[in-house]
Design a protein around this motif. Structure first.
Motif, PDB file in Angstrom:
ATOM      1  N   TYR A  29      30.713  71.484  27.448  1.00  0.00           N
ATOM      2  CA  TYR A  29      30.305  72.888  27.573  1.00  0.00           C
ATOM      3  C   TYR A  29      31.380  73.749  28.239  1.00  0.00           C
ATOM      4  N   LEU A  33      31.928  77.786  27.883  1.00  0.00           N
ATOM      5  CA  LEU A  33      31.335  78.662  28.893  1.00  0.00           C
ATOM      6  C   LEU A  33      32.369  79.464  29.681  1.00  0.00           C
ATOM      7  N   LEU A  38      30.865  81.583  32.950  1.00  0.00           N
ATOM      8  CA  LEU A  38      29.679  80.842  33.372  1.00  0.00           C
ATOM      9  C   LEU A  38      30.025  79.380  33.628  1.00  0.00           C
ATOM     10  N   HIS A  40      28.125  75.510  33.970  1.00  0.00           N
ATOM     11  CA  HIS A  40      26.960  74.945  33.287  1.00  0.00           C
ATOM     12  C   HIS A  40      25.650  75.246  34.031  1.00  0.00           C
ATOM     13  N   TYR A  43      24.720  78.718  33.262  1.00  0.00           N
ATOM     14  CA  TYR A  43      24.284  78.805  31.862  1.00  0.00           C
ATOM     15  C   TYR A  43      22.802  78.444  31.763  1.00  0.00           C
ATOM     16  N   ALA A 111      26.303  83.493  23.398  1.00  0.00           N
ATOM     17  CA  ALA A 111      25.824  82.147  23.726  1.00  0.00           C
ATOM     18  C   ALA A 111      25.198  81.436  22.522  1.00  0.00           C
ATOM     19  N   ILE A 114      26.892  78.399  21.084  1.00  0.00           N
ATOM     20  CA  ILE A 114      27.102  77.193  21.901  1.00  0.00           C
ATOM     21  C   ILE A 114      26.346  75.966  21.373  1.00  0.00           C
TER      22      ILE A 114
END
Length: 148
Positions: A29, A33, A38, A40, A43, A111, A114
């Motif tokens: 991630y 991110l 951000l 995790h 997030y 987002a 993702i």
């Protein structure tokens, strides 16, 4: 004696597999991110807010399985970057409500790329990931019930 050794072999430990999988998946991630500013854990807070904002700190804490002491610095940082606002509830001054700013709301569009990017990086199809999620949800419920 051999069975006892096997029962304790590192590769057979659920806790080991979960710890390594967690660390390795979360690492996937990071590059996705970082451009969004951000981490995790932040997030995860944003996911909860995109789904259900406004939320009280207490509600967020429960949803994310985080104690308020851990959640507070995450919220402070999200407020500093301009994604959320924390305000006392008009009805109950003891309640701290967390809402998304327009910038925090806009971030949701970014987002959305993702989850498919993570699935692609894992090389697992949707069905496999859904089954893994179901299994982990059962583990979370069982472990949560065992220590309460």
């Amino acid at each position: 004696m051999r069975d006892m050794i096997d029962a304790l072999s590192l590769e057979r430990q659920v806790c080991f597999a979960l710890a390594v999988a967690s660390r390795d998946v979360i690492a996937l991630y990071r590059p996705l991110l970082e451009p969004m500013r951000l981490t995790h854990p932040q997030y995860l807070v944003m996911l909860a807010l995109w789904e259900r904002a406004p939320l009280s700190v207490k509600e967020l804490s429960k949803l994310l399985h985080l104690d308020p002491g851990t959640l507070s610095p995450l919220l402070k940082r999200l407020e500093t970057v301009g994604y959320v606002r924390r305000r006392r509830d008009g009805q109950d001054q003891r309640v701290l409500a967390v809402t998304l700013t327009p910038e925090g709301l806009r971030l949701r569009d970014e987002a959305e790329r993702i989850p498919p990017a993570i699935a692609e990086r894992l090389g697992m199809d949707l069905e496999e990931l859904q089954e893994l999620h179901r299994s982990l949800t059962r583990v979370i419920a069982a472990a949560g019930g065992a220590h309460h």
